[in-house]
Structure formats: C-alpha cells, structure tokens
Scaffold this motif. Structure first.
Motif, PDB file in Angstrom:
ATOM      1  N   LYS A 192       0.816  -1.222   0.000  1.00 16.68           N
ATOM      2  CA  LYS A 192       0.000   0.000   0.000  1.00 16.68           C
ATOM      3  C   LYS A 192       0.846   1.266   0.000  1.00 16.68           C
ATOM      4  O   LYS A 192       0.397   2.303  -0.473  1.00 16.68           O
ATOM      5  N   ASP A 193       2.062   1.195   0.545  1.00 22.65           N
ATOM      6  CA  ASP A 193       2.945   2.359   0.590  1.00 22.65           C
ATOM      7  C   ASP A 193       4.385   1.890   0.789  1.00 22.65           C
ATOM      8  O   ASP A 193       4.650   0.688   0.872  1.00 22.65           O
ATOM      9  N   GLU A 194       5.304   2.850   0.861  1.00 18.35           N
ATOM     10  CA  GLU A 194       6.718   2.495   0.958  1.00 18.35           C
ATOM     11  C   GLU A 194       7.036   1.723   2.233  1.00 18.35           C
ATOM     12  O   GLU A 194       7.821   0.769   2.204  1.00 18.35           O
ATOM     13  N   TYR A 237       6.139  -1.716   1.766  1.00 13.26           N
ATOM     14  CA  TYR A 237       7.106  -2.330   0.862  1.00 13.26           C
ATOM     15  C   TYR A 237       8.389  -2.703   1.593  1.00 13.26           C
ATOM     16  O   TYR A 237       8.929  -3.797   1.394  1.00 13.26           O
ATOM     17  N   LEU A 238       8.875  -1.823   2.454  1.00 12.09           N
ATOM     18  CA  LEU A 238      10.090  -2.130   3.212  1.00 12.09           C
ATOM     19  C   LEU A 238       9.872  -3.346   4.110  1.00 12.09           C
ATOM     20  O   LEU A 238      10.730  -4.230   4.190  1.00 12.09           O
ATOM     21  N   ASN A 239       8.719  -3.397   4.758  1.00  9.61           N
ATOM     22  CA  ASN A 239       8.389  -4.544   5.623  1.00  9.61           C
ATOM     23  C   ASN A 239       8.319  -5.841   4.821  1.00  9.61           C
ATOM     24  O   ASN A 239       8.890  -6.858   5.214  1.00  9.61           O
ATOM     25  N   LYS A 240       7.628  -5.794   3.700  1.00  4.62           N
ATOM     26  CA  LYS A 240       7.476  -7.004   2.884  1.00  4.62           C
ATOM     27  C   LYS A 240       8.800  -7.403   2.220  1.00  4.62           C
ATOM     28  O   LYS A 240       9.046  -8.587   2.003  1.00  4.62           O
ATOM     29  N   SER A 241       9.641  -6.432   1.940  1.00  6.61           N
ATOM     30  CA  SER A 241      10.963  -6.742   1.400  1.00  6.61           C
ATOM     31  C   SER A 241      11.783  -7.506   2.433  1.00  6.61           C
ATOM     32  O   SER A 241      12.485  -8.467   2.103  1.00  6.61           O
TER      33      SER A 241
END
Length: 101
Positions: free
Chosen positions: A37-39, A42-46
């Motif tokens: 949903k946001d950066e 994205y950082l968490n999922k990365s």
C-alpha cells in the motif's frame, strides 16, 4: 503501488542493488511492490522476502531464479546489503527522501 512510487533511496537500495546481483532477484522485489500500500509496507514485505529467500532450499532457489541456481554466498551478501539499505532508508525521515513523481 508501483516501484515508481518508491523514494529514490528505497529504489536504489532495493531494486538497483538486486539488479546488480541478478535480474531474477530484481523481478521478485519488483513484483512485491504491487502487493504493497505504501513504501513502509514495501520495506516490511521486502524484509519478509529476504527472510524467505534465506530459508529456501536449492530446489526453491532454482524455481525462483528460473532454472539457474545462484551462488548462495553471493546471494546472501546481496541480501545483507539490501537489509542494510532498508535500515538506512528507515533512518531517513520521509520528508527528506526524494521522489521522482
């Protein structure tokens, strides 16, 4: 979201760093953006993806890398650098990050 929505810092730290190692790794991080949903998401999922990649066996890695088993030591070094880059992005306040769009 799309990778175009990432800050320059996040894009360079994850997408470009993975591209230096292997295009197939870049694909994994690129596709991941569409589920975020946001950066920050994205950082968490990365980080979750990095954890999953570290726990993959050789057969899983062959599948992920489309039939080409990467050098595991090099892969882990790349994942280490990406993790460090994620930490660096998180230390940069959002208002100090740079965006192309």
């Amino acid at each position: 979201m799309d990778t175009d929505d990432l800050s320059t810092e996040a894009y360079k730290g994850i997408i470009i760093e993975s591209e230096k190692f292997n295009r197939d790794l870049t694909l994994q991080f690129g596709v991941l953006a569409s589920a975020c949903k946001d950066e920050e998401d994205y950082l968490n999922k990365s980080e979750q993806l990095i954890s999953e990649l570290r726990s993959c066996d050789k057969e899983d890695l062959i599948y992920i890398f489309f039939g080409n088993l990467p050098d595991i030591k090099s892969l882990n070094l790349t994942l280490d650098r990406i993790t460090e880059n994620i930490d660096s992005v998180r230390k940069t306040p959002k208002e100090q990050r740079h965006y192309e769009f």
